[in-house]
Scaffold this motif. Structure first.
Motif, PDB file in Angstrom:
ATOM      1  N   SER A  94       0.485  11.036 -23.178  1.00 15.28           N
ATOM      2  CA  SER A  94       0.428  11.861 -21.979  1.00 15.28           C
ATOM      3  C   SER A  94       0.103  13.315 -22.316  1.00 15.28           C
ATOM      4  O   SER A  94      -0.601  13.993 -21.569  1.00 15.28           O
ATOM      5  N   LEU A  95       0.611  13.799 -23.453  1.00 16.30           N
ATOM      6  CA  LEU A  95       0.271  15.154 -23.879  1.00 16.30           C
ATOM      7  C   LEU A  95      -1.211  15.233 -24.262  1.00 16.30           C
ATOM      8  O   LEU A  95      -1.877  16.237 -23.989  1.00 16.30           O
ATOM      9  N   ALA A  96      -1.726  14.182 -24.879  1.00 16.80           N
ATOM     10  CA  ALA A  96      -3.153  14.150 -25.205  1.00 16.80           C
ATOM     11  C   ALA A  96      -3.992  14.202 -23.944  1.00 16.80           C
ATOM     12  O   ALA A  96      -5.064  14.828 -23.924  1.00 16.80           O
ATOM     13  N   TYR A 108      -2.822   6.652 -28.949  1.00 18.14           N
ATOM     14  CA  TYR A 108      -1.391   6.584 -28.631  1.00 18.14           C
ATOM     15  C   TYR A 108      -1.107   5.606 -27.490  1.00 18.14           C
ATOM     16  O   TYR A 108      -0.016   5.036 -27.412  1.00 18.14           O
ATOM     17  N   SER A 109      -2.077   5.379 -26.618  1.00 15.40           N
ATOM     18  CA  SER A 109      -1.904   4.357 -25.589  1.00 15.40           C
ATOM     19  C   SER A 109      -1.796   2.981 -26.245  1.00 15.40           C
ATOM     20  O   SER A 109      -0.949   2.163 -25.872  1.00 15.40           O
ATOM     21  N   ALA A 110      -2.659   2.735 -27.237  1.00 15.08           N
ATOM     22  CA  ALA A 110      -2.620   1.462 -27.958  1.00 15.08           C
ATOM     23  C   ALA A 110      -1.319   1.301 -28.723  1.00 15.08           C
ATOM     24  O   ALA A 110      -0.723   0.210 -28.744  1.00 15.08           O
ATOM     25  N   LEU A 137      -1.588   3.624 -19.299  1.00 19.78           N
ATOM     26  CA  LEU A 137      -2.301   4.635 -20.062  1.00 19.78           C
ATOM     27  C   LEU A 137      -3.699   4.164 -20.466  1.00 19.78           C
ATOM     28  O   LEU A 137      -4.654   4.954 -20.486  1.00 19.78           O
ATOM     29  N   LYS A 138      -3.832   2.874 -20.799  1.00 12.39           N
ATOM     30  CA  LYS A 138      -5.152   2.347 -21.136  1.00 12.39           C
ATOM     31  C   LYS A 138      -6.086   2.434 -19.923  1.00 12.39           C
ATOM     32  O   LYS A 138      -7.292   2.636 -20.078  1.00 12.39           O
ATOM     33  N   GLY A 139      -5.526   2.283 -18.723  1.00 16.42           N
ATOM     34  CA  GLY A 139      -6.326   2.481 -17.521  1.00 16.42           C
ATOM     35  C   GLY A 139      -6.832   3.905 -17.416  1.00 16.42           C
ATOM     36  O   GLY A 139      -7.977   4.151 -17.004  1.00 16.42           O
TER      37      GLY A 139
END
Length: 308
Positions: A94-96, A108-110, A137-139
């Motif tokens: 989320s910070l990325a 980081y989502s993975a 997050l992958k979405g």
């Protein structure tokens, strides 16, 4: 929940993912006043989870104080000392996103999804919960890379996976505060963005079973802001500020609400109050992401110009 979505929902899903990603950091946040007996678990529940000291410290830095710089340092430690905690990876993702770093967001989502799937064996509640977060997050990665028009159908498929795992988590512990916080925020986003939805049901979920309380109040304030019910939004953001008065993002949210209410009521004095709250948020701009600071400054400038 998955039956809500069909191929004709791509426009709505596009709006959902855009809005959801921008506020995702608040979905996975912490309790302001952590009870030492909770073994590093920032959520108020009878059977606490040992999430990890560095992840907990990152929670406090980002969501109690709105200090993203300190939070990033703690998260870097958490990745090495608490490698099996999916929440740490979700926060990094989320910070990325706020830094517009697509490669880190994807990575980081993975990691969030992989770690969550492993956690399902020992903790099916949190494992399924963060599997949902990982798909979510992958979405966001898909929409960021492919755009909202081309990427919406693929993102919609991820949204189905999100609710599949959320349903599994809810079957295990329907009153868990961490689950209800995340699911409550998502339900609110759906209710605000989809026609014929009832946001009051999502608000009731948050108020009844979610925690911590200041994040409940913050989420409801955002929902009422987007529903253009500014008096209710103002009441809830004030409640959030009672417990998180050091967080500059809450002053930013209050400034937005005051500005919109001032427009509706044609109240110049209230517009000045909005400018004052933008200024209050900017007092701590050194600890906020650059993109957030620029957005606050733009909104502050336009609001001040409207007074002239």
């Amino acid at each position: 929940m998955t039956k809500k979505f069909s191929a004709s929902s791509t426009t709505s899903s596009k709006n959902i993912f855009r809005f959801a990603s921008s506020i995702f950091t608040t979905l996975i946040a912490l309790n302001l006043w952590v009870n030492p007996t909770l073994a590093g678990d920032p959520f108020p529940r009878s059977q606490p989870r040992n999430i990890g000291d560095n992840t907990e410290a990152a929670f406090k830095a980002v969501f109690e104080q709105g200090d993203y710089q300190a939070g990033q340092k703690y998260l870097q430690k958490a990745i090495s000392t608490e490698p099996n905690e999916p929440l740490a990876y979700a926060m990094q993702a989320s910070l990325a996103y706020t830094q517009q770093d697509v490669e880190k967001l994807d990575s980081y989502s993975a990691k969030t999804l992989d770690t969550a799937k492993k956690l399902i064996v020992s903790d099916p509640l949190r494992g399924n919960l963060y599997a949902a977060v990982g798909h979510f997050l992958k979405g966001a990665v898909i929409l960021t890379r492919e755009g909202t028009v081309s990427g919406a159908p693929k993102a919609l498929s991820r949204l189905r996976d999100v609710y599949k795992h959320l349903d599994k988590a809810e079957a295990i512990s329907p009153k868990d505060p961490e689950l209800n916080l995340i699911k409550g925020y998502m339900d609110l986003m759906l209710a605000v963005n989809l026609p014929f939805a009832n946001p009051q049901q999502a608000i009731q979920r948050l108020e009844k079973n979610a925690g911590p309380q200041y994040l409940v109040d913050r989420g409801i304030a955002i929902a009422y802001r987007d529903l253009k019910k500014y008096s209710q939004a103002l009441a809830y953001v004030n409640r959030a500020l009672e417990n998180a008065s050091d967080n500059p993002e809450l002053y930013y949210l209050k400034a937005q609400i005051l500005r919109e209410q001032a427009k509706k009521q044609q109240d110049s004095q209230m517009t000045q109050q909005a400018v004052a709250h933008f200024d209050k948020a900017l007092e701590k701009k050194s600890q906020l992401p650059v993109s957030v600071v620029k957005q606050i400054e733009r909104e502050r400038r336009r609001t001040a110009q409207s007074i002239k």
